[in-house]
Design a protein around this motif. Structure first.
Motif, PDB file in Angstrom:
ATOM      1  N   GLU A 197      40.321  12.120  35.753  1.00  0.00           N
ATOM      2  CA  GLU A 197      41.167  12.577  36.860  1.00  0.00           C
ATOM      3  C   GLU A 197      42.263  13.508  36.350  1.00  0.00           C
ATOM      4  O   GLU A 197      42.543  14.547  36.954  1.00  0.00           O
ATOM      5  CB  GLU A 197      41.814  11.387  37.582  1.00  0.00           C
ATOM      6  N   ASP A 198      42.856  13.149  35.229  1.00  0.00           N
ATOM      7  CA  ASP A 198      43.916  13.988  34.660  1.00  0.00           C
ATOM      8  C   ASP A 198      43.354  15.331  34.204  1.00  0.00           C
ATOM      9  O   ASP A 198      43.956  16.386  34.424  1.00  0.00           O
ATOM     10  CB  ASP A 198      44.586  13.279  33.481  1.00  0.00           C
ATOM     11  N   LEU A 199      42.209  15.299  33.568  1.00  0.00           N
ATOM     12  CA  LEU A 199      41.581  16.532  33.097  1.00  0.00           C
ATOM     13  C   LEU A 199      41.201  17.426  34.272  1.00  0.00           C
ATOM     14  O   LEU A 199      41.445  18.641  34.242  1.00  0.00           O
ATOM     15  CB  LEU A 199      40.343  16.188  32.264  1.00  0.00           C
ATOM     16  N   LEU A 200      40.638  16.848  35.293  1.00  0.00           N
ATOM     17  CA  LEU A 200      40.246  17.622  36.467  1.00  0.00           C
ATOM     18  C   LEU A 200      41.462  18.201  37.185  1.00  0.00           C
ATOM     19  O   LEU A 200      41.448  19.365  37.609  1.00  0.00           O
ATOM     20  CB  LEU A 200      39.437  16.752  37.429  1.00  0.00           C
ATOM     21  N   THR A 201      42.518  17.434  37.289  1.00  0.00           N
ATOM     22  CA  THR A 201      43.751  17.931  37.920  1.00  0.00           C
ATOM     23  C   THR A 201      44.329  19.096  37.134  1.00  0.00           C
ATOM     24  O   THR A 201      44.724  20.115  37.704  1.00  0.00           O
ATOM     25  CB  THR A 201      44.787  16.797  38.021  1.00  0.00           C
ATOM     26  N   GLY A 202      44.372  18.976  35.833  1.00  0.00           N
ATOM     27  CA  GLY A 202      44.868  20.071  34.995  1.00  0.00           C
ATOM     28  C   GLY A 202      44.011  21.313  35.116  1.00  0.00           C
ATOM     29  O   GLY A 202      44.525  22.431  35.210  1.00  0.00           O
ATOM     30  N   LEU A 203      42.701  21.134  35.133  1.00  0.00           N
ATOM     31  CA  LEU A 203      41.800  22.266  35.268  1.00  0.00           C
ATOM     32  C   LEU A 203      41.975  22.963  36.614  1.00  0.00           C
ATOM     33  O   LEU A 203      42.004  24.190  36.688  1.00  0.00           O
ATOM     34  CB  LEU A 203      40.352  21.795  35.104  1.00  0.00           C
ATOM     35  N   LEU A 204      42.132  22.203  37.667  1.00  0.00           N
ATOM     36  CA  LEU A 204      42.353  22.795  38.989  1.00  0.00           C
ATOM     37  C   LEU A 204      43.674  23.557  39.059  1.00  0.00           C
ATOM     38  O   LEU A 204      43.752  24.621  39.668  1.00  0.00           O
ATOM     39  CB  LEU A 204      42.293  21.719  40.068  1.00  0.00           C
ATOM     40  N   LEU A 205      44.702  23.032  38.424  1.00  0.00           N
ATOM     41  CA  LEU A 205      45.984  23.741  38.404  1.00  0.00           C
ATOM     42  C   LEU A 205      45.871  25.057  37.632  1.00  0.00           C
ATOM     43  O   LEU A 205      46.413  26.083  38.067  1.00  0.00           O
ATOM     44  CB  LEU A 205      47.067  22.859  37.798  1.00  0.00           C
ATOM     45  N   VAL A 206      45.171  25.031  36.509  1.00  0.00           N
ATOM     46  CA  VAL A 206      44.980  26.264  35.732  1.00  0.00           C
ATOM     47  C   VAL A 206      44.198  27.280  36.547  1.00  0.00           C
ATOM     48  O   VAL A 206      44.546  28.471  36.584  1.00  0.00           O
ATOM     49  CB  VAL A 206      44.284  25.952  34.389  1.00  0.00           C
ATOM     50  N   LEU A 207      43.138  26.838  37.218  1.00  0.00           N
ATOM     51  CA  LEU A 207      42.357  27.755  38.046  1.00  0.00           C
ATOM     52  C   LEU A 207      43.175  28.323  39.196  1.00  0.00           C
ATOM     53  O   LEU A 207      43.039  29.495  39.546  1.00  0.00           O
ATOM     54  CB  LEU A 207      41.117  27.047  38.583  1.00  0.00           C
ATOM     55  N   LEU A 208      44.031  27.505  39.769  1.00  0.00           N
ATOM     56  CA  LEU A 208      44.889  27.978  40.848  1.00  0.00           C
ATOM     57  C   LEU A 208      45.861  29.062  40.354  1.00  0.00           C
ATOM     58  O   LEU A 208      46.040  30.091  41.006  1.00  0.00           O
ATOM     59  CB  LEU A 208      45.665  26.812  41.455  1.00  0.00           C
ATOM     60  N   VAL A 209      46.451  28.838  39.202  1.00  0.00           N
ATOM     61  CA  VAL A 209      47.378  29.832  38.635  1.00  0.00           C
ATOM     62  C   VAL A 209      46.634  31.127  38.319  1.00  0.00           C
ATOM     63  O   VAL A 209      47.122  32.227  38.624  1.00  0.00           O
ATOM     64  CB  VAL A 209      48.076  29.260  37.379  1.00  0.00           C
ATOM     65  N   VAL A 210      45.446  31.033  37.740  1.00  0.00           N
ATOM     66  CA  VAL A 210      44.659  32.229  37.424  1.00  0.00           C
ATOM     67  C   VAL A 210      44.294  32.976  38.703  1.00  0.00           C
ATOM     68  O   VAL A 210      44.359  34.205  38.753  1.00  0.00           O
ATOM     69  CB  VAL A 210      43.403  31.847  36.605  1.00  0.00           C
ATOM     70  N   ALA A 211      43.931  32.262  39.746  1.00  0.00           N
ATOM     71  CA  ALA A 211      43.577  32.900  41.013  1.00  0.00           C
ATOM     72  C   ALA A 211      44.784  33.626  41.620  1.00  0.00           C
ATOM     73  O   ALA A 211      44.650  34.753  42.105  1.00  0.00           O
ATOM     74  CB  ALA A 211      43.033  31.866  41.981  1.00  0.00           C
ATOM     75  N   VAL A 212      45.945  33.016  41.570  1.00  0.00           N
ATOM     76  CA  VAL A 212      47.150  33.654  42.126  1.00  0.00           C
ATOM     77  C   VAL A 212      47.490  34.908  41.332  1.00  0.00           C
ATOM     78  O   VAL A 212      47.799  35.954  41.910  1.00  0.00           O
ATOM     79  CB  VAL A 212      48.328  32.651  42.145  1.00  0.00           C
ATOM     80  N   VAL A 213      47.411  34.832  40.024  1.00  0.00           N
ATOM     81  CA  VAL A 213      47.701  36.010  39.186  1.00  0.00           C
ATOM     82  C   VAL A 213      46.683  37.114  39.472  1.00  0.00           C
ATOM     83  O   VAL A 213      47.055  38.289  39.587  1.00  0.00           O
ATOM     84  CB  VAL A 213      47.704  35.622  37.689  1.00  0.00           C
ATOM     85  N   ALA A 214      45.409  36.767  39.614  1.00  0.00           N
ATOM     86  CA  ALA A 214      44.382  37.772  39.899  1.00  0.00           C
ATOM     87  C   ALA A 214      44.632  38.445  41.239  1.00  0.00           C
ATOM     88  O   ALA A 214      44.501  39.664  41.362  1.00  0.00           O
ATOM     89  CB  ALA A 214      43.003  37.120  39.874  1.00  0.00           C
ATOM     90  N   VAL A 215      45.010  37.677  42.247  1.00  0.00           N
ATOM     91  CA  VAL A 215      45.288  38.261  43.561  1.00  0.00           C
ATOM     92  C   VAL A 215      46.481  39.212  43.487  1.00  0.00           C
ATOM     93  O   VAL A 215      46.445  40.313  44.042  1.00  0.00           O
ATOM     94  CB  VAL A 215      45.525  37.147  44.607  1.00  0.00           C
ATOM     95  N   VAL A 216      47.521  38.822  42.779  1.00  0.00           N
ATOM     96  CA  VAL A 216      48.703  39.687  42.670  1.00  0.00           C
ATOM     97  C   VAL A 216      48.360  40.969  41.918  1.00  0.00           C
ATOM     98  O   VAL A 216      48.755  42.068  42.330  1.00  0.00           O
ATOM     99  CB  VAL A 216      49.864  38.927  41.975  1.00  0.00           C
ATOM    100  N   VAL A 217      47.607  40.867  40.838  1.00  0.00           N
ATOM    101  CA  VAL A 217      47.240  42.055  40.058  1.00  0.00           C
ATOM    102  C   VAL A 217      46.347  42.974  40.878  1.00  0.00           C
ATOM    103  O   VAL A 217      46.558  44.192  40.913  1.00  0.00           O
ATOM    104  CB  VAL A 217      46.557  41.637  38.738  1.00  0.00           C
ATOM    105  N   LEU A 218      45.349  42.411  41.545  1.00  0.00           N
ATOM    106  CA  LEU A 218      44.458  43.244  42.352  1.00  0.00           C
ATOM    107  C   LEU A 218      45.185  43.868  43.526  1.00  0.00           C
ATOM    108  O   LEU A 218      44.929  45.020  43.881  1.00  0.00           O
ATOM    109  CB  LEU A 218      43.267  42.416  42.841  1.00  0.00           C
ATOM    110  N   TRP A 219      46.104  43.119  44.136  1.00  0.00           N
ATOM    111  CA  TRP A 219      46.858  43.669  45.260  1.00  0.00           C
ATOM    112  C   TRP A 219      47.736  44.843  44.806  1.00  0.00           C
ATOM    113  O   TRP A 219      47.794  45.871  45.466  1.00  0.00           O
ATOM    114  CB  TRP A 219      47.718  42.569  45.875  1.00  0.00           C
ATOM    115  N   SER A 220      48.399  44.687  43.669  1.00  0.00           N
ATOM    116  CA  SER A 220      49.265  45.773  43.194  1.00  0.00           C
ATOM    117  C   SER A 220      48.432  46.979  42.763  1.00  0.00           C
ATOM    118  O   SER A 220      48.837  48.120  42.987  1.00  0.00           O
ATOM    119  CB  SER A 220      50.157  45.282  42.053  1.00  0.00           C
TER     120      SER A 220
END
Length: 79
Positions: free
Chosen positions: A22-45
């Motif tokens: 559960e801890d590993l999966l939660t950490g992985l989901l948080l990392v994926l969420l951060v990567v997705a937000v950064v990708a959206v901001v970079v692509l938008w700019s």
């Protein structure tokens, strides 16, 4: 007083196979969420920059087309 629990048989698992995932999966989901937000901001700019330069080129092309369709200007002093 409660009786002692029966000792585990040799070779039996005492920890469930999914323990700690559960801890590993939660950490992985948080990392994926951060990567997705950064990708959206970079692509938008990047898209904003590209549209701004593309718009300027488009407007320059339209102005050039409208200049070529105008009637030729008369030389100075001649009407």
């Amino acid at each position: 007083m409660a009786p002692d629990p029966a000792p585990a048989r040799p070779g039996s698992m005492t920890v469930p196979p999914w323990a700690g995932w559960e801890d590993l999966l939660t950490g992985l989901l948080l990392v994926l969420l951060v990567v997705a937000v950064v990708a959206v901001v970079v692509l938008w700019s990047a898209a904003a920059r590209a549209s701004a330069s593309g718009r300027a080129e488009w407007q320059a092309e339209l102005e050039a087309r409208s200049r070529s369709r105008r009637a030729p200007e008369a030389p100075d002093g001649v009407r």
